[in-house]
Design a protein around this motif. Sequence first.
Motif, short mmCIF file in Angstrom:
data_model
loop_
_atom_site.label_atom_id
_atom_site.label_comp_id
_atom_site.label_asym_id
_atom_site.label_seq_id
_atom_site.Cartn_x
_atom_site.Cartn_y
_atom_site.Cartn_z
N SER A 72 11.29 -0.51 -0.94
CA SER A 72 10.31 -0.85 -0.15
C SER A 72 10.25 -2.46 -0.65
O SER A 72 10.54 -2.52 -2.24
CB SER A 72 9.27 -0.35 0.27
OG SER A 72 8.19 -0.91 -0.36
N SER A 73 9.25 -3.24 -0.34
CA SER A 73 8.74 -4.53 -1.31
C SER A 73 7.69 -4.61 -0.74
O SER A 73 6.88 -4.72 0.41
CB SER A 73 10.22 -5.71 -0.50
OG SER A 73 9.58 -6.91 -1.48
N GLN A 74 6.64 -5.26 -1.96
CA GLN A 74 5.55 -4.68 -1.46
C GLN A 74 4.82 -6.15 -2.18
O GLN A 74 5.28 -6.25 -3.83
CB GLN A 74 5.27 -3.55 -2.09
CG GLN A 74 5.26 -2.42 -1.01
CD GLN A 74 4.82 -2.82 0.11
OE1 GLN A 74 3.85 -3.53 0.82
NE2 GLN A 74 5.52 -1.71 1.10
N PRO A 117 3.12 3.95 4.12
CA PRO A 117 1.69 3.74 3.19
C PRO A 117 1.27 3.65 2.01
O PRO A 117 0.61 3.48 1.36
CB PRO A 117 1.27 3.72 4.41
CG PRO A 117 1.40 4.11 5.58
CD PRO A 117 3.13 4.24 5.16
N ALA A 118 1.89 4.65 1.23
CA ALA A 118 2.10 4.85 0.57
C ALA A 118 2.27 4.69 -1.20
O ALA A 118 1.89 4.56 -2.02
CB ALA A 118 2.02 6.39 0.32
N ILE A 119 3.61 4.11 -0.50
CA ILE A 119 4.28 3.17 -1.45
C ILE A 119 3.90 1.94 -1.66
O ILE A 119 3.93 1.73 -2.56
CB ILE A 119 5.80 3.03 -0.71
CG1 ILE A 119 6.64 4.47 -1.31
CG2 ILE A 119 6.28 1.80 -1.57
CD1 ILE A 119 8.08 4.48 -0.13
N ALA A 120 3.31 1.24 -0.79
CA ALA A 120 1.52 0.25 -1.07
C ALA A 120 1.12 0.26 -1.36
O ALA A 120 0.63 -0.98 -2.47
CB ALA A 120 1.67 -0.35 0.83
N GLU A 121 0.20 1.06 -1.47
CA GLU A 121 -0.88 0.91 -1.63
C GLU A 121 -0.60 1.38 -2.85
O GLU A 121 -1.05 0.78 -4.27
CB GLU A 121 -1.57 2.99 -1.03
CG GLU A 121 -2.67 2.79 -1.93
CD GLU A 121 -3.72 4.14 -0.69
OE1 GLU A 121 -4.98 4.26 -1.46
OE2 GLU A 121 -3.12 4.37 0.19
N SER A 122 -0.14 2.91 -3.41
CA SER A 122 0.17 2.70 -4.93
C SER A 122 0.34 1.45 -5.59
O SER A 122 0.68 1.44 -7.32
CB SER A 122 0.76 3.82 -4.98
OG SER A 122 0.37 4.91 -5.33
#
Length: 267
Positions: A72-74, A117-122
């Motif tokens: 993921s890239s956030q 969504p959990a990765i992005a939020e964290s």
Amino acid sequence: MKYMKSIISGLIAIVILVVIFASVTTVASGNRGVLLQLGAVKPTILTEGFHFKIPFIQTVQLIEVRVQKEESSQTAASKDLQIVTTNVAVNYSVNPDAVNKLYQEIGLDYRSRIVDPAIAESLKAITAQYTAEELISKRPEVSAKVKDMLGKKLTKYFMILEDINIKEFAFSEEFNKAIESKQTAEQNALRAQRDLERIKIEAEQKIAQAGAEAEALRLKKQEVTAELIQLKQIEVQEKALEKWDGRLPSVTGGATPFIDLNGLTTK
């Protein structure tokens, strides 16, 4: 009539074979089977291997429980309001003992509904706790906090976080230039400090050397006595006498002879 019996027997045999094949199922390695009875999730979880089920009433939904990878890239803002793009790789797996609950409450699209969504939020929550420079200097600490938060989120949805790896923190071009300028200034300051220390040491060495030479000269002066001077004069006269060819100078003046013969005679 005879042919009719044969046809019926053949049909019965086919039906039996179909029922037999419909009564068995196989769960492949790395998977678990969710048992469904007329669409309803049963509490029984089928492990790897061969299993029986009620034909035409029960079906089996396979769910993979191997470790899966999600990259993921956030993009988020740091504590000092710098824009940071974080590239992270997450390894996770479905809890083998809760695949029936996962299927019942979330479904098969758990990656898009829960994991992403959990990765992005964290990442966004932890990034906001550090300045841009701290994200670089405290990278292991940042990674540990992201892992802790993400692990708790996935556990709530019957998944297990195996590990995360923050691959890169990417900053704006302006911030990169500012960091480069700061590093250059620090290197120049360190170089100047080292030069100052070197000059100081060299000056101390010169002072110590000058002191040693002065002390040696002082000691030599203390060693010079009247007897030593007289002895040196005698040595000079003896060397001159050794070189004399026995003839007196043809020209004389009022100066005192350079050899003191009285000093060479024994009383």
